[in-house]
Write an enzyme that holds these catalytic residues in place. Structure first.
Site, PDB file in Angstrom:
ATOM      1  N   ASP A 184       0.863  -1.184   0.000  1.00 10.54           N
ATOM      2  CA  ASP A 184       0.000   0.000   0.000  1.00 10.54           C
ATOM      3  C   ASP A 184       0.895   1.228   0.000  1.00 10.54           C
ATOM      4  O   ASP A 184       1.495   1.580   1.018  1.00 10.54           O
ATOM      5  CB  ASP A 184      -0.914  -0.011   1.235  1.00 10.54           C
ATOM      6  CG  ASP A 184      -1.635   1.316   1.432  1.00 10.54           C
ATOM      7  OD1 ASP A 184      -1.907   1.994   0.424  1.00 10.54           O
ATOM      8  OD2 ASP A 184      -1.919   1.667   2.598  1.00 10.54           O
TER       9      ASP A 184
ATOM     10  N   ASN B  93       3.599   7.431   3.399  1.00 12.21           N
ATOM     11  CA  ASN B  93       4.224   6.161   3.786  1.00 12.21           C
ATOM     12  C   ASN B  93       3.816   5.030   2.852  1.00 12.21           C
ATOM     13  O   ASN B  93       2.746   5.078   2.229  1.00 12.21           O
ATOM     14  CB  ASN B  93       3.838   5.781   5.222  1.00 12.21           C
ATOM     15  CG  ASN B  93       4.412   6.741   6.247  1.00 12.21           C
ATOM     16  OD1 ASN B  93       5.595   7.080   6.189  1.00 12.21           O
ATOM     17  ND2 ASN B  93       3.598   7.193   7.179  1.00 12.21           N
ATOM     18  N   THR B  94       4.674   4.019   2.798  1.00 14.46           N
ATOM     19  CA  THR B  94       4.373   2.797   2.049  1.00 14.46           C
ATOM     20  C   THR B  94       4.436   1.615   3.013  1.00 14.46           C
ATOM     21  O   THR B  94       5.395   1.483   3.782  1.00 14.46           O
ATOM     22  CB  THR B  94       5.381   2.580   0.903  1.00 14.46           C
ATOM     23  OG1 THR B  94       5.327   3.700   0.015  1.00 14.46           O
ATOM     24  CG2 THR B  94       5.053   1.310   0.130  1.00 14.46           C
TER      25      THR B  94
ATOM     26  N   ASP C 209      -6.481   3.862  -3.592  1.00 15.82           N
ATOM     27  CA  ASP C 209      -6.665   3.684  -2.152  1.00 15.82           C
ATOM     28  C   ASP C 209      -8.134   3.739  -1.781  1.00 15.82           C
ATOM     29  O   ASP C 209      -8.591   3.020  -0.874  1.00 15.82           O
ATOM     30  CB  ASP C 209      -5.878   4.743  -1.378  1.00 15.82           C
ATOM     31  CG  ASP C 209      -6.224   6.171  -1.805  1.00 15.82           C
ATOM     32  OD1 ASP C 209      -6.576   6.387  -2.995  1.00 15.82           O
ATOM     33  OD2 ASP C 209      -6.125   7.078  -0.959  1.00 15.82           O
TER      34      ASP C 209
ATOM     35  N   THR D 152      -2.843  11.649   4.342  1.00 19.46           N
ATOM     36  CA  THR D 152      -2.315  12.937   3.916  1.00 19.46           C
ATOM     37  C   THR D 152      -3.466  13.878   3.597  1.00 19.46           C
ATOM     38  O   THR D 152      -3.439  15.064   3.932  1.00 19.46           O
ATOM     39  CB  THR D 152      -1.412  12.762   2.686  1.00 19.46           C
ATOM     40  OG1 THR D 152      -0.368  11.830   3.006  1.00 19.46           O
ATOM     41  CG2 THR D 152      -0.783  14.079   2.276  1.00 19.46           C
TER      42      THR D 152
END
Length: 257
Positions: free
Chosen positions: A6, A11-12, A109, A132
């Protein structure tokens, strides 16, 4: 073994699944310049550190940062010898099709969250994701994504205040003890915290009125626990909603293959 990735704006998250549960989950900052080789060195080091000896042979990716996808594809091909499923691409089928304006591209997402939420809670949902951006995704009775709302994220709002006003410091979000702050930090925290409480409450109320049906409100995302525990705004909090949605979509594609 399935590697679910994801990739968000900040962030990942990488998670290894054995078909029934997550064996391990790791988080790193999202950097589009990171190469496939760098991803593999980082990932294999963490697997070795935790004594995880598995063979990954399937990969699914959801990414809101298009430039990252290429290197994740190379990672899958070079090191796991597989072609990844990429949510939003034509070769990745969705359990339910979205119903939005023709030509509209829905963020992967949001599609993934909708699939995960519908699998766990059924239809007629509002999924509030504190990332975010703060997004509100509306899931119909049949699981279809039918639209939503996008607002600036909590940390983004705080950062904008700090950057635009020289006298205002950078602060971390937390629930203030009082609504009326008696110092600059408390004033900023109160404005952002209670402002977002009001934003969530008002937007959800207007969505419910517009849809005209009872709806559950599901929260997810990094700051969701702060707001979930503070006010009776949500019916459920799902920490791993996006990862669950990726598993649902991967399972569906295997079933129809």
């Amino acid at each position: 073994m399935l590697l679910a990735i994801d990739c968000g704006n900040t962030n990942t998250v990488f998670s290894i699944w054995d078909g029934t549960r997550a064996i391990a989950t790791w988080r790193t900052s999202t950097e589009w310049q990171r190469t496939a080789d760098q991803y593999y060195v980082w990932l294999s080091s963490l697997m070795q550190f935790q004594s995880i000896d598995v063979e990954i042979n399937e990969v699914i990716v959801s990414s809101t940062v298009p430039r990252v996808v290429f290197n994740l594809r190379v990672l899958s091909d070079r090191y796991f010898n597989c072609r990844p499923l990429v949510v939003g691409k034509s070769d990745c089928a969705l359990p339910q099709q979205s119903r939005v304006d023709i030509g509209t591209t829905v963020g992967p997402d949001r599609l993934v969250n909708s699939a995960g939420a519908f699998d766990r809670h059924g239809g007629d949902l509002i999924v509030v994701d504190f990332g975010t951006a703060t997004t509100f995704d509306v899931v119909a009775h049949d699981g279809a994504y039918v639209g939503g709302v996008i607002a600036p994220g909590v940390n983004l709002s705080l950062e904008a205040l700090h950057n635009a006003a020289a006298a205002l410091p950078h602060v971390d979000i937390s629930r203030p003890q009082k609504v009326v702050g008696t110092n600059t930090v408390a004033c900023m925290q109160s404005g952002v915290f209670w402002g977002y409480i009001g934003l969530v409450r008002e937007i959800c109320a207007r969505i419910k009125a517009e849809r005209g049906v009872p709806m559950k409100v599901i929260s997810t995302g990094g700051l969701a626990p702060l707001f979930h525990q503070s006010e009776a705004l949500f019916d459920a909090f799902e920490e791993d909603l996006t990862m669950h949605g990726l598993i649902v979509i991967h399972r569906y594609n295997k079933e129809i293959a």
